[in-house]
Scaffold this motif. Structure first.
Motif, PDB file in Angstrom:
ATOM      1  N   ASP A 126       0.795  -1.224   0.000  1.00 13.04           N
ATOM      2  CA  ASP A 126       0.000   0.000   0.000  1.00 13.04           C
ATOM      3  C   ASP A 126       0.834   1.284   0.000  1.00 13.04           C
ATOM      4  O   ASP A 126       0.280   2.369   0.206  1.00 13.04           O
ATOM      5  N   ILE A 127       2.145   1.180  -0.207  1.00 17.17           N
ATOM      6  CA  ILE A 127       3.003   2.373  -0.153  1.00 17.17           C
ATOM      7  C   ILE A 127       2.498   3.507  -1.046  1.00 17.17           C
ATOM      8  O   ILE A 127       2.403   4.656  -0.600  1.00 17.17           O
ATOM      9  N   PRO A 128       2.157   3.261  -2.322  1.00 14.63           N
ATOM     10  CA  PRO A 128       1.717   4.371  -3.178  1.00 14.63           C
ATOM     11  C   PRO A 128       0.462   5.064  -2.663  1.00 14.63           C
ATOM     12  O   PRO A 128       0.407   6.304  -2.600  1.00 14.63           O
ATOM     13  N   THR A 129      -0.556   4.279  -2.274  1.00 18.09           N
ATOM     14  CA  THR A 129      -1.811   4.896  -1.819  1.00 18.09           C
ATOM     15  C   THR A 129      -1.657   5.518  -0.434  1.00 18.09           C
ATOM     16  O   THR A 129      -2.255   6.563  -0.150  1.00 18.09           O
ATOM     17  N   ASP A 130      -0.855   4.883   0.438  1.00 21.04           N
ATOM     18  CA  ASP A 130      -0.642   5.460   1.767  1.00 21.04           C
ATOM     19  C   ASP A 130       0.122   6.782   1.672  1.00 21.04           C
ATOM     20  O   ASP A 130      -0.165   7.737   2.388  1.00 21.04           O
ATOM     21  N   THR A 131       1.105   6.826   0.789  1.00 16.49           N
ATOM     22  CA  THR A 131       1.880   8.057   0.595  1.00 16.49           C
ATOM     23  C   THR A 131       0.976   9.186   0.119  1.00 16.49           C
ATOM     24  O   THR A 131       1.039  10.312   0.625  1.00 16.49           O
ATOM     25  N   ALA A 132       0.107   8.861  -0.839  1.00 20.94           N
ATOM     26  CA  ALA A 132      -0.807   9.877  -1.382  1.00 20.94           C
ATOM     27  C   ALA A 132      -1.791  10.360  -0.328  1.00 20.94           C
ATOM     28  O   ALA A 132      -2.196  11.532  -0.329  1.00 20.94           O
ATOM     29  N   ALA A 133      -2.164   9.462   0.603  1.00 13.80           N
ATOM     30  CA  ALA A 133      -3.141   9.816   1.636  1.00 13.80           C
ATOM     31  C   ALA A 133      -2.495  10.420   2.877  1.00 13.80           C
ATOM     32  O   ALA A 133      -3.189  10.773   3.829  1.00 13.80           O
ATOM     33  N   GLY A 134      -1.170  10.533   2.885  1.00 11.77           N
ATOM     34  CA  GLY A 134      -0.477  11.090   4.035  1.00 11.77           C
ATOM     35  C   GLY A 134      -0.313  10.121   5.183  1.00 11.77           C
ATOM     36  O   GLY A 134      -0.053  10.524   6.314  1.00 11.77           O
ATOM     37  N   LYS A 135      -0.455   8.824   4.905  1.00 11.28           N
ATOM     38  CA  LYS A 135      -0.300   7.796   5.926  1.00 11.28           C
ATOM     39  C   LYS A 135       1.158   7.346   5.951  1.00 11.28           C
ATOM     40  O   LYS A 135       1.599   6.591   5.092  1.00 11.28           O
ATOM     41  N   ARG A 136       1.909   7.804   6.949  1.00 12.51           N
ATOM     42  CA  ARG A 136       3.349   7.570   7.008  1.00 12.51           C
ATOM     43  C   ARG A 136       3.653   6.293   7.794  1.00 12.51           C
ATOM     44  O   ARG A 136       4.180   6.331   8.912  1.00 12.51           O
ATOM     45  N   THR A 137       3.303   5.149   7.226  1.00 13.44           N
ATOM     46  CA  THR A 137       3.612   3.876   7.872  1.00 13.44           C
ATOM     47  C   THR A 137       5.119   3.671   7.892  1.00 13.44           C
ATOM     48  O   THR A 137       5.879   4.384   7.233  1.00 13.44           O
ATOM     49  N   LEU A 138       5.562   2.678   8.645  1.00 15.12           N
ATOM     50  CA  LEU A 138       6.989   2.383   8.695  1.00 15.12           C
ATOM     51  C   LEU A 138       7.495   2.008   7.306  1.00 15.12           C
ATOM     52  O   LEU A 138       8.625   2.357   6.933  1.00 15.12           O
ATOM     53  N   ALA A 139       6.662   1.312   6.524  1.00 18.39           N
ATOM     54  CA  ALA A 139       7.050   0.940   5.161  1.00 18.39           C
ATOM     55  C   ALA A 139       7.288   2.190   4.308  1.00 18.39           C
ATOM     56  O   ALA A 139       8.243   2.259   3.527  1.00 18.39           O
ATOM     57  N   VAL A 140       6.417   3.182   4.467  1.00 13.22           N
ATOM     58  CA  VAL A 140       6.581   4.441   3.732  1.00 13.22           C
ATOM     59  C   VAL A 140       7.860   5.137   4.176  1.00 13.22           C
ATOM     60  O   VAL A 140       8.632   5.651   3.356  1.00 13.22           O
ATOM     61  N   ARG A 141       8.123   5.151   5.468  1.00  7.27           N
ATOM     62  CA  ARG A 141       9.311   5.821   6.005  1.00  7.27           C
ATOM     63  C   ARG A 141      10.600   5.132   5.576  1.00  7.27           C
ATOM     64  O   ARG A 141      11.597   5.781   5.273  1.00  7.27           O
ATOM     65  N   LEU A 142      10.583   3.791   5.565  1.00  7.15           N
ATOM     66  CA  LEU A 142      11.786   3.047   5.177  1.00  7.15           C
ATOM     67  C   LEU A 142      12.049   3.116   3.680  1.00  7.15           C
ATOM     68  O   LEU A 142      13.201   3.044   3.244  1.00  7.15           O
ATOM     69  N   GLY A 143      10.983   3.245   2.904  1.00  3.58           N
ATOM     70  CA  GLY A 143      11.118   3.171   1.456  1.00  3.58           C
ATOM     71  C   GLY A 143      10.910   1.748   0.992  1.00  3.58           C
ATOM     72  O   GLY A 143      11.076   0.784   1.760  1.00  3.58           O
ATOM     73  N   ASP A 144      10.553   1.583  -0.269  1.00  5.81           N
ATOM     74  CA  ASP A 144      10.163   0.277  -0.797  1.00  5.81           C
ATOM     75  C   ASP A 144      11.215  -0.800  -0.564  1.00  5.81           C
ATOM     76  O   ASP A 144      10.921  -1.871  -0.019  1.00  5.81           O
TER      77      ASP A 144
END
Length: 292
Positions: free
Chosen positions: A193-211
């Motif tokens: 969900d990195i692309p959709t979470d990033t667009a929605a401003g949801k900064r999960t650990l996966a988003v923070r770490l990068g793909d």
């Protein structure tokens, strides 16, 4: 109106192994301490399962009203897809939280460990606060920490304590192991969900770490969880049977590292859930064989 089948889909049954695994390990640890109590184990399992489905509905509701699930790849979301009204999903979550608290209260009365009421309240608050409220911690990258604490340490050690009145090193190792696998399950979901979470401003650990680093962390968590049983091997050689799970980890690990399309990561969720269940069964078997 959502159909019964859609409500079942929204319950995300594939996540239930993450709820039952720590109860199995905690109960096996109690057995090794010669203190296994079946009624207590059943109540602990009910609390865990009700909380898991409740948090799934709570996340469905909170992400749905924020618009996080509108462009989502993966299983059905009741609110995001529009098949159920937000209020219906929210009250379904609250109802399950209430039932979980009732089962937990019965367990507290049986054990007379009244301080566990505070732990239960903490569990419910954590379940709702993951994506609910004004400042959901799941949107700040802290979801993995809470999953490790509550689906690993609290669930496993709590199960052991409510039967044996104490915990053991084996229970701690099992709690860490199943907690890490639960975090790996969450990571697989969040990498997808990195692309959709990033667009929605949801900064999960996966988003923070990068793909790339997020994918690597999944493999690391599985590896540490399984290899950690070596700590117990000198006094409990039967625990090495957990290493039989290594071949089952190869395919989901490969998919996580090499699966470029988001849909290719969907099977990893089911596989990781089964790995957690397999881990709990083998870990428990090792403890039971040790305690016989």
């Amino acid at each position: 109106m959502a159909t019964a089948a859609q409500w079942i889909q929204g319950a995300r049954l594939r996540t239930l192994p993450a709820a039952i695994a720590p109860v199995l390990i905690g109960s096996a640890a109690a057995f090794e301490l010669q203190a296994f109590k079946l009624p207590n184990a059943i109540l602990a399992a009910l609390v865990a399962l009700l909380l898991q489905v409740g948090v799934n509905y709570a996340n469905d509701y909170s992400d749905g009203i924020r618009g996080t699930d509108e462009e989502r790849v993966g299983p059905l979301r009741l609110v995001g897809s529009g098949v159920a009204k937000p209020e219906q999903v929210k009250w379904a979550a609250f109802g399950l939280f209430g039932l979980a608290m009732l089962c937990g209260l019965i367990l507290v009365i049986i054990t007379q460990a009244w301080w566990l009421i505070l732990v239960g309240i903490g569990c419910v608050l954590a379940a709702w606060g993951y994506t609910g409220g004004k400042n959901p911690y799941g949107y700040m990258g802290l979801g993995d920490v809470f999953v490790f604490v509550f689906f690993g340490l609290v669930a496993t050690l709590g199960t052991t304590y409510t039967q044996a009145g104490q915990v053991s090193l084996a229970a701690v190792v099992g709690a860490i192991g199943t907690g890490l696998i639960a975090c790996a399950l969450l990571m697989a979901n969040n990498v997808r969900d990195i692309p959709t979470d990033t667009a929605a401003g949801k900064r999960t650990l996966a988003v923070r770490l990068g793909d790339r680093h997020a994918r690597e962390s999944y493999v690391l968590m599985l590896g540490v969880a399984i290899l950690l049983v070596i700590v117990l091997a000198p006094t409990k050689p039967w625990m090495l049977i957990v290493l039989l799970l290594i071949p089952a980890c190869l395919m989901p690990a490969w998919l996580m590292i090499n699966g470029k399309k988001r849909k290719s990561l969907i099977p990893v969720l089911k596989q990781t859930g089964l790995i957690n269940l397999g881990y709990s069964l083998l870990f428990s078997l090792g403890l039971i064989l040790t305690g016989i």
